[in-house]
Motif scaffolding. Structure first.
Motif, PDB file in Angstrom:
ATOM      1  N   UNK A 108       0.770  -1.000  -0.177  1.00 43.62           N
ATOM      2  CA  UNK A 108       0.177  -0.157  -0.330  1.00 43.62           C
ATOM      3  C   UNK A 108       0.843   1.070  -0.075  1.00 43.62           C
ATOM      4  N   UNK A 109      -0.093   2.342   0.002  1.00 42.54           N
ATOM      5  CA  UNK A 109       1.537   3.793  -0.323  1.00 42.54           C
ATOM      6  C   UNK A 109       0.082   5.002   0.882  1.00 42.54           C
ATOM      7  N   UNK A 110       0.314   4.742   1.800  1.00 40.28           N
ATOM      8  CA  UNK A 110      -0.842   4.673   2.931  1.00 40.28           C
ATOM      9  C   UNK A 110      -0.251   5.744   2.949  1.00 40.28           C
ATOM     10  N   UNK A 111       1.457   5.717   3.390  1.00 39.64           N
ATOM     11  CA  UNK A 111       1.660   6.698   3.526  1.00 39.64           C
ATOM     12  C   UNK A 111       1.849   8.406   2.883  1.00 39.64           C
ATOM     13  N   UNK A 112       1.584   8.322   1.869  1.00 47.83           N
ATOM     14  CA  UNK A 112       0.968   9.108   0.909  1.00 47.83           C
ATOM     15  C   UNK A 112       0.055  10.399   1.328  1.00 47.83           C
ATOM     16  N   UNK A 113      -0.975   9.671   1.741  1.00 56.15           N
ATOM     17  CA  UNK A 113      -2.105  10.208   2.434  1.00 56.15           C
ATOM     18  C   UNK A 113      -2.053  11.797   2.010  1.00 56.15           C
ATOM     19  N   UNK A 131      -1.658  -3.323  -3.512  1.00 61.04           N
ATOM     20  CA  UNK A 131      -2.861  -3.809  -3.282  1.00 61.04           C
ATOM     21  C   UNK A 131      -4.418  -2.441  -4.054  1.00 61.04           C
ATOM     22  N   UNK A 132      -4.007  -1.192  -3.824  1.00 60.27           N
ATOM     23  CA  UNK A 132      -4.519  -0.014  -3.796  1.00 60.27           C
ATOM     24  C   UNK A 132      -4.006   0.459  -3.424  1.00 60.27           C
ATOM     25  N   UNK A 133      -4.420   1.999  -4.917  1.00 58.78           N
ATOM     26  CA  UNK A 133      -3.473   3.381  -4.394  1.00 58.78           C
ATOM     27  C   UNK A 133      -4.451   4.654  -3.107  1.00 58.78           C
ATOM     28  N   UNK A 153      -1.429  -7.451  -8.953  1.00 60.08           N
ATOM     29  CA  UNK A 153      -2.246  -7.291  -7.206  1.00 60.08           C
ATOM     30  C   UNK A 153      -3.103  -5.934  -6.859  1.00 60.08           C
ATOM     31  N   UNK A 154      -3.124  -4.455  -7.944  1.00 62.75           N
ATOM     32  CA  UNK A 154      -3.856  -3.885  -7.632  1.00 62.75           C
ATOM     33  C   UNK A 154      -5.907  -4.114  -8.315  1.00 62.75           C
ATOM     34  N   UNK A 155      -6.406  -4.221  -7.350  1.00 60.95           N
ATOM     35  CA  UNK A 155      -8.194  -4.184  -7.278  1.00 60.95           C
ATOM     36  C   UNK A 155      -8.409  -3.279  -7.570  1.00 60.95           C
ATOM     37  N   UNK A 156      -8.633  -2.146  -7.436  1.00 62.65           N
ATOM     38  CA  UNK A 156      -9.368  -1.044  -7.693  1.00 62.65           C
ATOM     39  C   UNK A 156      -8.335  -0.334  -7.889  1.00 62.65           C
ATOM     40  N   UNK A 157      -9.135   1.881  -8.240  1.00 67.17           N
ATOM     41  CA  UNK A 157      -8.349   2.910  -8.419  1.00 67.17           C
ATOM     42  C   UNK A 157      -9.140   3.757  -8.013  1.00 67.17           C
TER      43      UNK A 157
END
Length: 389
Positions: A108-113, A131-133, A153-157
């Motif tokens: 995940x890239x949650x740290x870029x929120x 899995x997500x962005x 593994x990316x399931x959604x945008x």
């Protein structure tokens, strides 16, 4: 008071010489710093570019960037073993390109929120565990371009929900590699929909080789730009392109011939000028490129013909005899119920098709691969959807 750490002086700097750690500027205009250059230096602002890469050893974390708030240039995260980028949670602004590529463990890239502004393209390429962005949700309005490519593994945008447009149209809308002023979604085999881009109203879009994509309804607010759509194996319909086509604002609409024949007529978009075959106005799901032969040469299949095609598909899969016979029995019964002039037998066809779908699901991951199961189910559902119209 600010402390400027630049060039070779950066490496010699120690925390004992720092003042006001909340304002520590590192780097110099036009330069590039490596993570090794700034780790644990307490940088709050980087002038120039920052490259985070496993250049020396396996890079498992970037905790040394926990105070970083802005980067005037580009941020590239390449080829690391990072599982997250949580250390960048204070980062709010990137002046240039954001590229995250070939990070095999990044989930995940949650740290870029915290990022609200990016001055260049957003590229997420071959991050096979991502899995997500969702970490991009803070970025709103118009951006330069977004490229999502090879993220298996990316399931959604959904992380793109704040983006409303792309800065400029690409010079070559049909190009595989063009990424200027474009949303590019290529080879993301777990992606099923584009619902996360529902706020996008302008820009060129390329959707190519996404094997589980079932619809493009997320593009339903796109009315200005171009569209290049091809080789998305189980795409159920192209109705999400209808507003773009109806707006007449673009001549750059290309829907590949395979898609056109197999699915893009399914959602009922009436084209202008009208196309009439045997006195019936033809309706399609999203193709306005007559040169591809998708309009003049296409004659819609009957539901019975589609079931017959599905029978041929299962036969070509060379399944075990018992499974093949069970599928053939259900589909043959559905075909017989549909291959007449009466609609009274449609209910029986529905039942047989749903029984077929349940049988396919029972073999998923066993006698059938996920890809084969998806293909058979999507084909059956197109028949069912057609009967429901």
């Amino acid at each position: 008071m600010k402390t400027l750490i630049a060039g070779a002086a950066l490496l010699a700097c120690t925390l004992s010489t720092q003042v006001a750690a909340e304002e520590i500027v590192c780097g110099e205009e036009g330069g590039q710093l490596l993570y090794e250059d700034v780790v644990d230096r307490g940088c709050t602002e980087i002038i120039g570019d920052l490259l985070i890469a496993s250049t020396v050893s396996s890079l498992a974390n970037i905790d040394g960037l926990q105070n970083l708030r802005s980067i005037s240039g580009e941020l590239r995260i390449w080829g690391t073993s990072l599982t997250n980028v949580d250390a960048l949670s204070k980062l709010t602004d990137i002046g240039g390109h954001l590229e995250v590529a070939d990070n095999y463990a990044l989930t995940n890239i949650d740290g870029l929120r915290g990022i609200t502004g990016v001055g260049g393209p957003l590229w997420f390429i071959r991050n096979t565990a991502l899995t997500n962005i969702d970490g991009l949700q803070g970025i709103t309005g118009v951006v330069n371009s977004v490229d999502l490519r090879g993220n298996s593994a990316l399931t959604n945008v959904d992380g793109l929900r704040g983006i409303s447009g792309l800065e400029e149209l690409a010079q070559n809308p049909g190009s595989y590699y063009s990424a200027v002023g474009r949303l590019t979604v290529i080879e993301n085999p777990a992606l099923t929909n584009l619902d996360g881009v529902y706020n996008l109203v302008e820009g060129d879009v390329t959707i190519l080789d996404n094997s589980k994509l079932t619809d493009i309804n997320g593009l339903s607010n796109l009315t200005t730009g171009g569209l290049y759509l091809k080789n998305n194996a189980i795409l159920a319909n192209c109705g999400g392109a209808a507003p773009l086509i109806q707006s007449g604002s673009s001549t750059n609409i290309t829907i590949g011939q395979i898609e056109c024949f197999r699915s893009c007529y399914a959602n009922g978009l009436e084209l202008t000028p009208k196309v009439v075959i045997d006195g019936v106005v033809q309706r399609y799901g999203g193709n306005a490129n007559t040169e591809a032969g998708c309009i003049e040469d296409y004659v819609p299949q009957t539901s019975a013909e589609r079931v017959n095609d599905l029978i041929e598909t299962t036969t070509q899969m060379n399944l075990a005899k018992g499974i093949s016979n069970a599928y053939d029995s259900k589909l043959t019964s559905a075909f017989s119920a549909l291959d007449d002039t009466s609609t009274k037998n449609d209910g029986a066809a529905f039942n047989k098709l749903y029984a077929f779908i349940n049988s396919v699901e029972a073999q998923r991951g066993g006698k059938l691969t996920d890809a084969d199961a998806d293909l058979l189910i999507a084909s059956a559902m197109r028949v069912i959807d057609n009967l429901s119209d």
